[in-house]
Scaffold this motif. Structure first.
Motif, short mmCIF file in Angstrom:
data_model
loop_
_atom_site.label_atom_id
_atom_site.label_comp_id
_atom_site.label_asym_id
_atom_site.label_seq_id
_atom_site.Cartn_x
_atom_site.Cartn_y
_atom_site.Cartn_z
N LYS A 46 -9.59 21.28 -25.19
CA LYS A 46 -9.56 20.67 -24.47
C LYS A 46 -8.93 21.16 -22.70
N VAL A 47 -8.33 22.69 -22.38
CA VAL A 47 -9.14 22.87 -21.30
C VAL A 47 -10.41 22.87 -20.60
N LYS A 57 -13.20 20.87 -21.71
CA LYS A 57 -13.17 20.03 -20.96
C LYS A 57 -12.51 19.59 -20.03
N LYS A 58 -11.68 19.59 -19.75
CA LYS A 58 -10.83 19.20 -18.80
C LYS A 58 -11.25 19.90 -17.48
N ASN A 78 -14.93 20.80 -17.62
CA ASN A 78 -16.17 20.64 -17.09
C ASN A 78 -16.96 21.76 -17.70
N TYR A 94 -6.97 22.78 -6.75
CA TYR A 94 -7.67 22.47 -8.08
C TYR A 94 -7.28 23.78 -8.51
N SER A 115 -4.17 25.06 -11.04
CA SER A 115 -4.59 24.24 -11.85
C SER A 115 -5.36 24.68 -12.76
N SER A 175 -3.37 26.65 -16.12
CA SER A 175 -4.05 26.61 -17.27
C SER A 175 -4.16 28.38 -18.19
#
Length: 196
Positions: A81-82, A84-85, A87, A117, A120, A124
């Motif tokens: 998920k991360v 993908k988040k 890219n 950003y 974040s 993560s």
């Protein structure tokens, strides 16, 4: 085991006092004793509506695989998920979370990047350290630069993501054993910190 109960949500304007009910008994399970757990479930079912959902397989984003030889915990789903988040799905895997011997400073001359950003990204990674001690040191290093991150700091952070992409199935394995040794390591090379 899932215990169903009702919770009321709202603003309380009264003082609330809670007291342990008479006859309340705390039971501590210290061994893997199936008959003790069965008795506990029967006792709970007398007072609450419960559903036995079996062995734990998922908890707060952590996947749990229980077997005869031990318990393996990982965050493979969270990693996907991360990636993908941010890219990073198509990023090339890297063999280590950080290059050896790299020394970076707060003012490295790089162009400033969006700190929200960058935070974040780092947060993560910090959550992943629950099951990934192999990235703990590297994440600790990049965490120093959350206030004024630069392109250099961002590049190092993305290198950790590339490492994670190549080691997506890593986690912690707790072996069922009564004979074990605890070994710890520490980095006490304070002279390599160029900012402090």
């Amino acid at each position: 085991m899932d215990v169903k109960s009702a919770f009321l949500n709202g603003i309380l304007e009264e003082e609330v006092y809670v007291e342990q009910p008479l006859g309340y008994e705390v039971k501590v399970f210290t061994e893997n004793n199936p008959s003790m757990f069965d008795e506990f479930k029967r006792e709970m079912a007398k007072d609450f509506e419960i559903t036995d959902i079996g062995l734990m397989s998922y908890y707060l984003g952590i996947e749990v695989k229980q077997g005869e030889d031990g318990i393996f915990i990982s965050q493979e789903g969270y990693v996907k998920k991360v990636l993908k988040k941010f890219n990073m799905n198509d990023a090339n895997p890297f063999g280590t979370p950080m290059e050896c011997g790299v020394k970076i400073t707060k003012q490295d001359g790089g162009e400033k990047v969006n700190s929200t950003y960058f935070k974040s990204l780092v947060e993560s990674l910090r959550y992943l350290t629950c099951t990934r001690p192999d990235i703990f040191y590297s994440v600790g290093i990049i965490s120093r630069f959350m206030e004024e991150p630069t392109t250099t700091h961002c590049k190092m952070t993305k290198m950790i993501f590339r490492y994670i992409k190549g080691t997506i199935g890593y986690g912690l394995f707790y072996v069922s054993s009564s004979n074990f040794d605890i070994v710890g390591y520490c980095d006490s090379d304070w002279s390599s910190d160029l900012d402090d």
